[in-house]
Design an enzyme around this catalytic site. Structure first.
Site, PDB file in Angstrom:
ATOM      1  N   SER A 192     -30.722   2.197  15.162  1.00  0.00           N
ATOM      2  CA  SER A 192     -31.231   1.711  16.441  1.00  0.00           C
ATOM      3  C   SER A 192     -30.781   0.255  16.674  1.00  0.00           C
ATOM      4  O   SER A 192     -29.587  -0.022  16.682  1.00  0.00           O
ATOM      5  CB  SER A 192     -32.750   1.855  16.463  1.00  0.00           C
ATOM      6  OG  SER A 192     -33.266   1.660  17.757  1.00  0.00           O
ATOM      7  N   ASP A 323     -31.457  11.335  23.415  1.00  0.00           N
ATOM      8  CA  ASP A 323     -32.199  10.190  22.878  1.00  0.00           C
ATOM      9  C   ASP A 323     -32.990   9.537  24.011  1.00  0.00           C
ATOM     10  O   ASP A 323     -32.397   9.069  24.994  1.00  0.00           O
ATOM     11  CB  ASP A 323     -31.214   9.197  22.266  1.00  0.00           C
ATOM     12  CG  ASP A 323     -31.894   8.078  21.488  1.00  0.00           C
ATOM     13  OD1 ASP A 323     -32.996   7.667  21.872  1.00  0.00           O
ATOM     14  OD2 ASP A 323     -31.302   7.609  20.498  1.00  0.00           O
ATOM     15  N   HIS A 352     -34.455  10.239  19.008  1.00  0.00           N
ATOM     16  CA  HIS A 352     -34.140   8.908  18.497  1.00  0.00           C
ATOM     17  C   HIS A 352     -34.439   8.850  17.007  1.00  0.00           C
ATOM     18  O   HIS A 352     -35.601   8.807  16.602  1.00  0.00           O
ATOM     19  CB  HIS A 352     -34.945   7.846  19.244  1.00  0.00           C
ATOM     20  CG  HIS A 352     -34.520   6.442  18.918  1.00  0.00           C
ATOM     21  ND1 HIS A 352     -33.310   5.924  19.307  1.00  0.00           N
ATOM     22  CD2 HIS A 352     -35.138   5.449  18.221  1.00  0.00           C
ATOM     23  CE1 HIS A 352     -33.207   4.671  18.882  1.00  0.00           C
ATOM     24  NE2 HIS A 352     -34.301   4.367  18.209  1.00  0.00           N
TER      25      HIS A 352
END
Length: 380
Positions: A192, A323, A352
């Protein structure tokens, strides 16, 4: 709702984006992509590369929400860590967690450096599941998790915390490792926001990068576009993703308020604590403390998309098109295709950082990353 059993298998194939084979880096007789296909076939071999989400969690929102319920639950992924407090040159401190090895390691053994997501830590499920996989046979690699300042139980020692494009701490830590383990192959894995930091760092280093390979998972690429999308007044942003991320940032500030407010930069603590979204928090705190003129200036300067063309290290990118936090419209397909050192693996589903499959909700991602890391270390 996506009923996975109704779709043919080709619907779930992993889509690869990369430069032509003749332009890719080559070691021995194999190009980057050929090594990927041989050592990580479930990600890069067209005949085997599929990700079929669990019918229990068929789409991105469900996958993502379930993942976050698994943080701090050791069942299935028990990992022990030895903590080190790393002190930076400016006096700042951050937690460094060394996963206790399950096999004997030598100073020249490969070392995997993990960079978690925003305010993330070594106990997050995506970290523990990878560490559990990579520390077992046939891999047995040592893993260390570098945290951001002010998270995971280590209070700020200076008013400086972190932002999505802050590569200085990673650079200093990698330099320290390079001195203490000069012959150890290093592989970086970012998740991320940590993926953005890692990617930007590898691009800034260019041909001097100490990593032999790197992997980016669920990268936002363009922080400004991502953050602005997360600030739109939707129900999901208001009550789920953007709200949760904003709370984590505000919490870091609240836990370190006394140190931050004692600094030289004039801040409005009430406005920071009342931030309703990430842009407001960055406008009131992050941009000011790091000397940027605005949140937009901070976001734009910190986006790794501008550094992809400078990367000279083999690097794998993994993104899910569903996502709900790092959006498909930010994925820089053309920029990745233009750089022969980069390969992008896109899945239709996965959420995600989640990627659960089967009725047992087995994480698909750790196997792909472990195979990739092993393949890069043994690509000679």
């Amino acid at each position: 709702m996506v009923y996975t059993v109704l779709f043919p298998k080709w619907w779930f194939r992993v889509q690869l984006t990369h430069a032509p084979s003749e332009k890719q880096p080559q070691r021995g007789e194999k190009t980057f992509l050929e090594q990927l296909r041989d050592t990580c076939p479930t990600l890069a071999d067209p005949k085997q590369a599929h990700y079929i989400p669990s019918w229990v969690l068929p789409h991105g929102d469900m996958q993502t929400i379930y993942l976050y319920t698994q943080h701090y639950k050791p069942a299935g992924c028990p990992v022990e860590f030895k903590r080190e407090i790393f002190e930076f040159a400016d006096g700042g401190k951050a937690a460094v967690d060394w996963a206790l090895p399950r096999m004997d390691t030598k100073p020249d053994s490969p070392l995997i450096i993990l960079i978690p997501g925003i305010a993330g830590c070594s106990f997050d499920f995506y970290s523990r599941s990878l560490i559990t996989k990579i520390s077992q046979q046939p891999y047995g690699y040592q893993v260390v998790v570098l945290h951001s300042r002010g998270v995971n139980g280590v209070e700020l020692a200076t008013p400086i915390a972190f932002h999505g494009g802050m590569t200085e701490d990673l650079r200093e830590f990698v330099g320290h490792i390079a001195l203490s383990r000069p012959h150890a192959p290093l592989v970086g894995v970012g998740f991320s926001l940590g993926a953005n930091i890692l990617t930007k760092y590898v691009g800034e280093e260019g041909e001097n990068c100490r990593f032999i390979a790197a992997a980016s998972v669920c990268n936002p690429y363009d922080i400004d576009v991502t953050v602005n999308s997360m600030c739109l007044p939707s129900l999901k942003n208001r009550y789920l993703y953007a709200a949760a991320l904003t709370r984590s940032l505000v919490q870091v500030f609240a836990e370190n308020e006394q140190v931050i407010m004692a600094g030289d930069v004039k801040l409005n603590d009430k406005a920071i604590l009342a931030s309703r979204n990430i842009n407001e928090f960055n406008e009131e705190y992050t941009a000011k403390i790091f000397g940027f003129s605005s949140a937009k200036h901070l976001n734009t300067s910190g986006s790794c998309v501008h550094y992809l063309k400078h990367i000279k290290t083999p690097m794998l990118f993994i993104n899910a098109l569903d996502d709900p936090m790092c959006y498909r419209h930010t994925i820089p397909f053309s920029e990745i295709e233009a750089n022969p050192y980069l390969v992008l693996a896109c899945t239709r589903y996965g959420g995600h950082l989640a990627y659960y499959e089967g009725t047992g909700l087995t994480p698909w991602l750790p196997r792909q990353l472990a195979q990739y890391i092993h393949g890069m270390i043994n690509w000679k």
